[in-house]
Design a protein around this motif. Sequence first.
Motif, PDB file in Angstrom:
ATOM      1  N   ALA A  73     -21.627  -2.548   3.383  1.00  0.00           N
ATOM      2  CA  ALA A  73     -21.305  -1.697   4.533  1.00  0.00           C
ATOM      3  C   ALA A  73     -21.928  -0.316   4.377  1.00  0.00           C
ATOM      4  O   ALA A  73     -22.458   0.259   5.340  1.00  0.00           O
ATOM      5  N   LEU A  74     -21.895   0.239   3.166  1.00  0.00           N
ATOM      6  CA  LEU A  74     -22.482   1.558   2.918  1.00  0.00           C
ATOM      7  C   LEU A  74     -23.988   1.542   3.155  1.00  0.00           C
ATOM      8  O   LEU A  74     -24.537   2.404   3.837  1.00  0.00           O
ATOM      9  N   LEU A  75     -24.670   0.532   2.591  1.00  0.00           N
ATOM     10  CA  LEU A  75     -26.123   0.439   2.727  1.00  0.00           C
ATOM     11  C   LEU A  75     -26.533   0.245   4.183  1.00  0.00           C
ATOM     12  O   LEU A  75     -27.455   0.909   4.688  1.00  0.00           O
ATOM     13  N   PHE A  76     -25.832  -0.644   4.874  1.00  0.00           N
ATOM     14  CA  PHE A  76     -26.177  -0.911   6.266  1.00  0.00           C
ATOM     15  C   PHE A  76     -25.912   0.312   7.133  1.00  0.00           C
ATOM     16  O   PHE A  76     -26.720   0.651   8.010  1.00  0.00           O
ATOM     17  N   SER A  77     -24.792   0.993   6.901  1.00  0.00           N
ATOM     18  CA  SER A  77     -24.468   2.193   7.682  1.00  0.00           C
ATOM     19  C   SER A  77     -25.515   3.280   7.469  1.00  0.00           C
ATOM     20  O   SER A  77     -25.915   3.976   8.415  1.00  0.00           O
ATOM     21  N   LEU A  78     -25.980   3.419   6.230  1.00  0.00           N
ATOM     22  CA  LEU A  78     -26.990   4.429   5.927  1.00  0.00           C
ATOM     23  C   LEU A  78     -28.316   4.104   6.621  1.00  0.00           C
ATOM     24  O   LEU A  78     -28.940   4.979   7.243  1.00  0.00           O
ATOM     25  N   VAL A  79     -28.752   2.847   6.528  1.00  0.00           N
ATOM     26  CA  VAL A  79     -30.018   2.440   7.148  1.00  0.00           C
ATOM     27  C   VAL A  79     -29.967   2.626   8.656  1.00  0.00           C
ATOM     28  O   VAL A  79     -30.890   3.169   9.278  1.00  0.00           O
ATOM     29  N   ILE A 116     -22.903  12.873   9.909  1.00  0.00           N
ATOM     30  CA  ILE A 116     -21.792  12.480  10.786  1.00  0.00           C
ATOM     31  C   ILE A 116     -21.937  11.038  11.251  1.00  0.00           C
ATOM     32  O   ILE A 116     -20.967  10.264  11.262  1.00  0.00           O
ATOM     33  N   MET A 117     -23.154  10.639  11.636  1.00  0.00           N
ATOM     34  CA  MET A 117     -23.391   9.264  12.080  1.00  0.00           C
ATOM     35  C   MET A 117     -23.057   8.271  10.965  1.00  0.00           C
ATOM     36  O   MET A 117     -22.391   7.255  11.178  1.00  0.00           O
ATOM     37  N   PHE A 118     -23.539   8.587   9.753  1.00  0.00           N
ATOM     38  CA  PHE A 118     -23.275   7.698   8.608  1.00  0.00           C
ATOM     39  C   PHE A 118     -21.777   7.609   8.327  1.00  0.00           C
ATOM     40  O   PHE A 118     -21.231   6.523   8.099  1.00  0.00           O
ATOM     41  N   LEU A 119     -21.089   8.740   8.351  1.00  0.00           N
ATOM     42  CA  LEU A 119     -19.659   8.755   8.057  1.00  0.00           C
ATOM     43  C   LEU A 119     -18.868   7.934   9.084  1.00  0.00           C
ATOM     44  O   LEU A 119     -17.983   7.149   8.727  1.00  0.00           O
ATOM     45  N   LEU A 121     -19.990   5.448  11.100  1.00  0.00           N
ATOM     46  CA  LEU A 121     -20.300   4.022  10.991  1.00  0.00           C
ATOM     47  C   LEU A 121     -19.663   3.416   9.744  1.00  0.00           C
ATOM     48  O   LEU A 121     -19.136   2.292   9.771  1.00  0.00           O
ATOM     49  N   TYR A 122     -19.718   4.157   8.649  1.00  0.00           N
ATOM     50  CA  TYR A 122     -19.170   3.635   7.394  1.00  0.00           C
ATOM     51  C   TYR A 122     -17.649   3.479   7.478  1.00  0.00           C
ATOM     52  O   TYR A 122     -17.090   2.471   7.021  1.00  0.00           O
ATOM     53  N   CYS A 123     -16.964   4.454   8.063  1.00  0.00           N
ATOM     54  CA  CYS A 123     -15.506   4.358   8.219  1.00  0.00           C
ATOM     55  C   CYS A 123     -15.119   3.178   9.109  1.00  0.00           C
ATOM     56  O   CYS A 123     -14.170   2.441   8.813  1.00  0.00           O
ATOM     57  N   LEU A 129     -13.645  -4.348   7.861  1.00  0.00           N
ATOM     58  CA  LEU A 129     -13.544  -5.252   6.706  1.00  0.00           C
ATOM     59  C   LEU A 129     -12.097  -5.433   6.274  1.00  0.00           C
ATOM     60  O   LEU A 129     -11.660  -6.541   5.947  1.00  0.00           O
ATOM     61  N   LEU A 130     -11.340  -4.330   6.289  1.00  0.00           N
ATOM     62  CA  LEU A 130      -9.925  -4.416   5.936  1.00  0.00           C
ATOM     63  C   LEU A 130      -9.175  -5.319   6.913  1.00  0.00           C
ATOM     64  O   LEU A 130      -8.356  -6.147   6.503  1.00  0.00           O
TER      65      LEU A 130
END
Length: 343
Positions: A73-79, A116-119, A121-123, A129-130
């Motif tokens: 999720a972190l990698l995809f959100s960053l990309v 902000i965009m990354f944060l 999407l990642y959240c 997932l939860l």
Amino acid sequence: MEWHKIPFSKRDILFFLLLVFGSATFIAMYYGQSWKTGVADAGFFVIQLVLGLFLLVNMLHYYPPSKINAWPALLFSLVVSVLLVFGGKWLARGILDTNAVFFVFYEKSIPARLGIMFLLLYCVAIFMLLIKNFEKGWNQQQLGEMSRKLSKDAELFYLRQQLQPHFLFNSLNSISALLGSDPKKARLMLQELADFFRASLKKDPMKWERVDEEYKIISQYLSIEKVRFGHRLDFRFNMEEGVGDLMVPPLLIQPLVENAIKHGLYGVTGDILIEFTAKKEGNYFVIVITNPCSQQSGGPRGVGFGLESVERRLYLLFGRKDLLHYKKDNDNFTVSMKIPQPK
């Protein structure tokens, strides 16, 4: 993936986007931009965010992690954030003059936009997932409970199916013996047997019944045995007032009665008396059955199939092994059973 597959309601999504839009507008105006530039910038950012959420939802749908795992999720959100923010810059460059106020502000705020965009999407990814893992765990728990319930119901049904042929074979053997010596009694016993099975087959094994209704079935059963054993068999009922309104699982008492008759007559000469005492103790219906037993013959061997089946049914119904007790005292064998009453 369709938007209705997202684990959020439309109202939640709309509220989230409006919150982002309002926050982006306020931030732009706070850093000296006009309200028009702020609204345009916020609208552009929301469009980028919606596109990012769409890509994120599809990624989690087609490539779901086997367990909660933050790294994909972190990698995809960053990309996705990098592509959206720098792609937005490229799009703005192609549409607007590079000296335009909006473009200048966009270019200066790229690091903040990216963060902000990354944060966001990642959240959202972690939250989804939860939810998915919680639903998976809940579904597995429900399936496990359903499987256990089906297994328990199947065993209860199997026990009932065992009990009825057990009694039927004994009765048919008695009818066969009476056909030659006393055809009238054989016909009477056959009629009583038909009435007993007609009544018992109508019962829903999952639906509890009043003690009065169960008493009718037991009376029919005792009528059959009375024809079978004649004057040798007698019985006495002692029922407290109001006990008839209590509830019991269907055909749970009848095996105890059959056990008392079988082992009461085992090795005993002469007439026998079987006593039934029914009462209420706290939140329990209590029934005590006493039958004579022979000291010389050693009494009944083992506890009998009837008691074993009742003990098993009580455990399957209530998860307890302390509801059935039996003991031999001098020339009597006593069985007592407690049935918790539904609240």
